[in-house]
Design a protein around this motif. Structure first.
Motif, PDB file in Angstrom:
ATOM      1  N   PHE A 185     -14.328   5.685   1.445  1.00 55.53           N
ATOM      2  CA  PHE A 185     -13.000   5.632   0.461  1.00 55.53           C
ATOM      3  C   PHE A 185     -13.552   6.119  -0.779  1.00 55.53           C
ATOM      4  O   PHE A 185     -13.041   6.984  -1.689  1.00 55.53           O
ATOM      5  N   MET A 203     -13.943   9.691  -0.879  1.00 53.22           N
ATOM      6  CA  MET A 203     -12.427  10.416  -0.786  1.00 53.22           C
ATOM      7  C   MET A 203     -12.044  10.345  -2.289  1.00 53.22           C
ATOM      8  O   MET A 203     -11.544  11.582  -2.690  1.00 53.22           O
ATOM      9  N   ILE A 226      -7.375   1.089   0.110  1.00 51.96           N
ATOM     10  CA  ILE A 226      -8.122   0.857   1.691  1.00 51.96           C
ATOM     11  C   ILE A 226      -7.968  -0.648   1.833  1.00 51.96           C
ATOM     12  O   ILE A 226      -8.113  -1.297   1.033  1.00 51.96           O
ATOM     13  N   ARG A 280       0.814  -1.199   0.106  1.00 53.18           N
ATOM     14  CA  ARG A 280       0.121   0.039  -0.066  1.00 53.18           C
ATOM     15  C   ARG A 280       0.780   1.350   0.131  1.00 53.18           C
ATOM     16  O   ARG A 280       0.432   2.182  -0.645  1.00 53.18           O
ATOM     17  N   LYS A 339       0.755   4.235  -2.703  1.00 49.31           N
ATOM     18  CA  LYS A 339       0.682   5.588  -2.446  1.00 49.31           C
ATOM     19  C   LYS A 339       1.565   6.414  -3.003  1.00 49.31           C
ATOM     20  O   LYS A 339       1.381   7.477  -3.495  1.00 49.31           O
ATOM     21  N   ARG A 374     -16.504   2.374   5.871  1.00 50.89           N
ATOM     22  CA  ARG A 374     -15.403   2.507   5.401  1.00 50.89           C
ATOM     23  C   ARG A 374     -15.136   2.490   3.736  1.00 50.89           C
ATOM     24  O   ARG A 374     -14.458   3.196   3.245  1.00 50.89           O
TER      25      ARG A 374
END
Lengths: 257, 361
Positions: free
Chosen positions: B355, B358, B334, B323, B327, B351
């Motif tokens: 996500f 977002m 996630i 991850r 990133k 969640r």
């Protein structure tokens, strides 16, 4: 009082409603312990507001929080992560890393310079790292929740609570009390145990200063101090930390209008 | 496409049994379907299944063993695997390896247990190792069935599976033009877990002829082991998400390319070893990151949902670094962990929703 939009945060422990005016200023709020019949409670919130301003006709409502899907009157549902972010950013005016410790969950959100969510983490469904962890422990030691932070801060020493699980921590407390250890160091250890759980989440998303706090647990002064100890960062708290989810929801509603 | 045209797993098994066929219960992830079919053994895969009495398996396994393994053992103890004549267990992880030992040494079920050891790498010696393993399995199946398929018969079986896998690949590539919801797409592609290659190929060809508009939404990649509970797919749809590409162990990581070798065991081995990157086959984090970034670029995905089974050691071991790599390349992700027996907790829906919000902001 001129209301332009409403936000409601149906949390696992409390329900919060916020009203904002046309420039996004909080002009009204109300908070109650959550009732199992959420729909009825939301009706009573709206009725309470209606008594003050006569008509809610045309005022948009956005719902957030654990029970957001139960709010039939809402024009939109938005997750609490997004709403807390919007609320805190609007009130403090800058990004950072937001820690929100709620009654039954906690979250860490990295907020960008323009108020956008860059990353986030939520605790697992157990009560570790949440307000419930403290509530259970407070009940075991017969100390009111509102006082436990102050009692913890009066400790001159601290014990280590190794269990992050609420149930195991309770067993550990019983064992410590049986060994004659005083309440204060145990309470301080409990706070540190909770905060360590939360700071592990902070590390998982990466700390982007400044550190921001919201949620009902922020009213506990020991939490703030231990977070600062553990992260070596000064924390910033908005004026109404417990209302940030509802406030953010109201700001979204204002955008919808 | 009407999703009702996909036959139910139980009906497929009944049909095989009525025709006097042999059923093999096969555990995750990689094996050669062609090898089994060359012996007229029909593989029916066992990814859990959900909703079983887990206490039956729990008596033999540690609590930190994943729900896929717990459920498989519970399913067997419930007598639900009595339709199978044999159980094939690839050495995917320590938990499945442990299950093999528990079955062979302790429980000793009626079915014959066949382990399959998989190498952890993509070197020539790994291919050779797997060739040896497949040849050993061939010998065991011969002893078990009294059959000795020729190389030509093996190649025929391999090509049949290759054709079906090419159609599976095409389904994945065309998923955004097929007008299927997230859940209907996965019902379709996951039928490869229990349908014969011929049956699946026919189903896939029909499905590929139907075009339609997908619901659209925020494009995401789904990674992890398997999309269970499948209600999660509806949650993604409800929250305006659209799964546009796949890195699931049960689906996208098994998009095996056709082989080229005329030597059947080598061809079977190469197909498995050169499949998309998978931590259970020893692919590095860098390889997986590169593969996922390319997948996001090609599909237009804005982020990755790692939908993991709790305690899945091979997956979760790599995840923090994987991850971080993603990133650094600007790809958000996630991690969501589930027990396949649990109803989808509200927190997971939150969640996923957060996500998607977002990614959309």
């Amino acid at each position: 009082m001129k209301i332009a939009a409403l936000g409601i945060d149906v949390g696992s422990t409390t329900i919060k409603m916020v009203a904002v005016n046309s420039v996004g200023e909080m002009v009204w709020n109300h908070l109650e312990q959550v009732d199992p019949r959420v729909e009825k409670q939301v009706d009573s919130f709206l009725e309470k507001l209606r008594n003050e301003i006569k008509s809610l006709e045309g005022i948009p409502l956005v719902a957030t929080g654990y029970g957001r899907n139960l709010v039939q009157q809402a024009v939109k549902n938005i997750t609490e992560i997004t709403c807390h972010t919007r609320g805190v950013y609007h009130q403090l005016g800058h990004g950072g890393t937001l820690i929100d410790i709620g009654g039954q969950d906690s979250k860490v959100v990295v907020i960008g310079a323009e108020g956008q969510v860059l990353d986030f983490a939520m605790n697992d469904k157990c009560a570790a790292g949440t307000g419930r962890f403290l509530e259970n422990s407070a009940a075991r030691m017969h100390i009111p929740v509102v006082e436990m932070g102050f009692v913890a801060l009066s400790a001159t020493e601290e014990v280590t609570i190794s269990s992050t699980c609420t149930v195991f921590a309770e067993s550990e407390i019983i064992s410590m009390l049986a060994q004659g250890i005083e309440v204060e160091p145990i309470l301080m250890g409990l706070h540190r145990s909770l905060v360590k759980r939360v700071t592990a989440m902070v590390r998982s998303v990466g700390l982007a200063p400044p550190l921001l706090l919201s949620g009902g647990v922020v009213k506990n002064p020991a939490i703030r101090k231990v977070i600062e100890d553990e992260t070596k960062e000064k924390v910033f708290i908005p004026e109404h930390p417990q209302l940030m989810g509802a406030y953010g929801a109201a700001l979204f509603a204002l955008g919808i209008k | 496409m009407a999703i009702t045209t996909i036959p139910h797993r139980r009906d497929v098994i009944k049909d095989i049994k009525n025709r006097g066929g042999l059923v093999a219960a096969v555990l995750p992830i990689h094996y050669s379907r062609a090898l089994l079919r060359a012996f007229d053994i029909f593989p029916i895969e066992l990814w859990g299944p959900p909703k079983v009495d887990v206490s039956l398996g729990g008596a033999h396994l540690q609590s930190y063993v994943c729900s896929i393994v717990h459920n498989a053992l519970s399913f067997l103890k419930m007598g639900e695997l009595n339709v199978a004549s044999l159980i094939l267990i690839p050495h995917t992880c320590d938990s499945l390896q442990g299950l093999t030992s528990v079955l062979m040494d302790m429980i000793k079920p009626e079915q014959t247990i066949f382990p399959l050891y998989l190498p952890r790498g993509q070197r020539e010696e790994d291919v050779v190792f797997l060739v040896d393993e497949l040849q050993a399995l061939y010998a065991h199946f011969s002893d078990f069935t009294g059959k000795y398929p020729t190389n030509e018969e093996l190649l025929t079986a391999i090509k049949r599976e290759e054709l079906s896998d090419l159609l599976l690949l095409k389904l994945h590539k065309n998923r955004q033009q097929m007008g299927l919801s997230n859940i209907d797409f996965y019902r379709l592609v996951r039928s490869r877990e229990y349908l014969s290659a011929e049956h699946f190929a026919a189903l896939a060809e029909n499905a590929l002829q139907v075009t339609g508009e997908t619901a659209g939404g925020i494009p995401v990649i789904l990674s992890g082991i398997l999309p269970e509970p499948m209600k999660m797919l509806d949650v993604i749809s409800k929250m305006k998400g659209q799964v546009v590409a796949d890195d699931l162990a049960c689906c996208g990581r098994r998009l095996y390319q056709p082989g080229t070798s005329r030597e059947p065991f080598r061809r079977m081995a190469e197909r498995i070893i050169y499949a998309p990157p998978d931590p259970t086959r020893g692919n590095s984090i860098a390889e997986r990151a590169e593969y996922l970034i390319e997948m996001a670029r090609n599909s237009g995905a804005k982020g990755i949902i790692f939908y993991e089974v709790k305690f899945c050691e091979p997956e979760l071991f790599d995840l923090p670094n994987l991850r971080n790599c993603l990133k650094e390349q600007g790809l958000a992700s996630i991690n969501i962990e589930v027990d396949i027996n649990n109803l989808l907790p509200h927190q997971i829906a939150t969640r996923i929703g957060a996500f998607l919000e977002m990614l959309d902001s």
